[in-house]
Design an enzyme around this catalytic site. Structure first.
Site, PDB file in Angstrom:
ATOM      1  N   ASN A 219      10.280 -14.820  -7.851  1.00  0.00           N
ATOM      2  CA  ASN A 219      10.465 -13.505  -8.483  1.00  0.00           C
ATOM      3  C   ASN A 219       9.219 -13.072  -9.256  1.00  0.00           C
ATOM      4  OD1 ASN A 219      10.520 -15.144 -10.734  1.00  0.00           O
ATOM      5  ND2 ASN A 219      12.616 -14.670 -11.339  1.00  0.00           N
TER       6      ASN A 219
ATOM      7  N   ASP B 267       5.032 -25.354 -19.596  1.00  0.00           N
ATOM      8  CA  ASP B 267       6.439 -25.185 -19.951  1.00  0.00           C
ATOM      9  C   ASP B 267       7.216 -26.495 -19.891  1.00  0.00           C
ATOM     10  OD1 ASP B 267       6.228 -25.371 -17.202  1.00  0.00           O
ATOM     11  OD2 ASP B 267       7.015 -23.388 -16.775  1.00  0.00           O
TER      12      ASP B 267
ATOM     13  N   HIS C  86       7.519 -14.942 -11.455  1.00  0.00           N
ATOM     14  CA  HIS C  86       7.318 -15.512 -12.788  1.00  0.00           C
ATOM     15  C   HIS C  86       6.119 -16.460 -12.816  1.00  0.00           C
ATOM     16  CE1 HIS C  86      10.329 -18.964 -11.855  1.00  0.00           C
ATOM     17  NE2 HIS C  86       9.162 -19.546 -12.030  1.00  0.00           N
TER      18      HIS C  86
ATOM     19  N   GLU D  70       9.873 -14.858 -17.126  1.00  0.00           N
ATOM     20  CA  GLU D  70      10.668 -14.173 -16.110  1.00  0.00           C
ATOM     21  C   GLU D  70      10.372 -12.672 -16.099  1.00  0.00           C
ATOM     22  OE1 GLU D  70      12.124 -15.903 -13.991  1.00  0.00           O
ATOM     23  OE2 GLU D  70      13.596 -17.333 -14.750  1.00  0.00           O
TER      24      GLU D  70
HETATM   25  C1  GLP Z   1       8.974 -23.341 -11.956  1.00  0.00           C
HETATM   26  C2  GLP Z   1       7.812 -23.513 -12.925  1.00  0.00           C
HETATM   27  C3  GLP Z   1       6.658 -22.610 -12.578  1.00  0.00           C
HETATM   28  C4  GLP Z   1       6.365 -22.723 -11.101  1.00  0.00           C
HETATM   29  C5  GLP Z   1       7.545 -22.270 -10.296  1.00  0.00           C
HETATM   30  C6  GLP Z   1       7.318 -22.288  -8.813  1.00  0.00           C
HETATM   31  O1  GLP Z   1       9.815 -22.315 -12.302  1.00  0.00           O
HETATM   32  N1  GLP Z   1       8.178 -23.274 -14.283  1.00  0.00           N
HETATM   33  O2  GLP Z   1       5.540 -22.959 -13.361  1.00  0.00           O
HETATM   34  O3  GLP Z   1       5.236 -21.958 -10.772  1.00  0.00           O
HETATM   35  O4  GLP Z   1       8.621 -23.152 -10.608  1.00  0.00           O
HETATM   36  O5  GLP Z   1       7.606 -23.530  -8.311  1.00  0.00           O
HETATM   37  P1  GLP Z   1       7.240 -24.088  -6.885  1.00  0.00           P
HETATM   38  O6  GLP Z   1       5.772 -24.353  -6.925  1.00  0.00           O
HETATM   39  O7  GLP Z   1       8.035 -25.339  -6.762  1.00  0.00           O
HETATM   40  O8  GLP Z   1       7.605 -23.042  -5.916  1.00  0.00           O
END
Ligand code: GLP
Length: 241
Positions: A135, A67, A137, A142
């Site tokens: 959440n 992404d 995702h 989402e």
């Molecule tokens: C972002 C990314 C996800 C990632 C998520 C969790 O939203 N788009 O790919 O898994 O954050 O992030 P973290 O690993 O910092 O908790």
């Protein structure tokens, strides 16, 4: 779904890097799907160490990122383009032409989505790395996103924007839109490796491990993947008081 329980972030980063390094050794021209966020940083550091020690080379590896934020130039330090170069690509021997990150710079976002989706259709991802949002995702899919969704522009939930605020000076700077591989793209990877660390992931992990598959927690789709590995630490499992 195989679940590997580890003590903490350090162990998670080691075990995950080992799985990726083994794939790169077995198949030096493999295709990796990569992720951003805090969760993969430690494993990227371990991969860099293995590269520096001469254990693995990324010379023929291709990568596709999950992404990218919209409304943020590539050059912004918090774009995922910058993140990936800072945390991995600048430190290994990968060829820039083998790196693919959704391009959200331009006016016609739908066209840019379609272009990335076409690239994904032509590729076969051997291993897709994933973090998980609080959440549930995955990528930026989402809750409520259809499991049939392919690459698209998503409006981020307030929860996700708040969670990602820590990387920006204020909530106003956190982009409202992002471009992400869809769940269908993610499920097409031969193998999926999800890493989850920290107490804020407990609820999402509980749902994922319950075996229920529901669009209200996108990661639960991995219960239907034929080769999914979940590495989860004690805090994310709720075992740390
Ligand atoms: C972002 C990314 C996800 C990632 C998520 C969790 O939203 N788009 O790919 O898994 O954050 O992030 P973290 O690993 O910092 O908790």
């Amino acid at each position: 779904m195989q679940v590997i329980k580890v003590k903490n972030y350090e162990e998670l980063s080691k075990v995950a890097a080992e799985i990726i390094a083994n794939l790169v050794k077995e198949k030096p021209d493999c295709t990796l799907g990569l992720a951003t966020g805090s969760s993969p940083i430690g494993l990227y550091q371990n991969l860099i160490k293995k590269y520096e020690a001469g254990e693995i080379s990324f010379k023929n590896v291709k990568t596709y990122n999950l992404d990218e934020y919209c409304q943020l130039p590539k050059s912004h330090p918090e774009s995922y383009y910058s993140f990936m170069h800072r945390n991995l690509f600048y430190h290994i021997d990968i060829k820039e032409e083998n790196v693919h990150i959704p391009n959200s710079e331009g006016n016609d976002l739908q066209k840019l989505c379609d272009e990335y989706n076409d690239l994904l259709h032509k590729a076969t991802i051997d291993l897709q790395l994933l973090g998980i949002g609080a959440n549930g995702h995955i990528g930026f899919n989402e809750p409520g996103t259809s499991f049939e969704q392919e690459t698209f522009v998503v409006k981020l939930t307030e929860k996700t924007r708040q969670d990602n605020k820590r990387f920006f000076n204020s909530i106003d700077e956190v982009p409202t839109y992002a471009m992400t591989m869809g769940i269908k793209n993610i499920m097409q990877a031969k193998k999926v490796l999800l890493v989850a660390s920290g107490a804020n992931k407990q609820e999402a992990i509980k749902k994922l491990l319950s075996g229920e598959v529901t669009e209200s927690c996108p990661a639960t789709i991995l219960n239907r993947h034929k080769d999914a590995i979940i590495i989860v630490d004690e805090a994310a499992l709720g075992l740390v008081k």
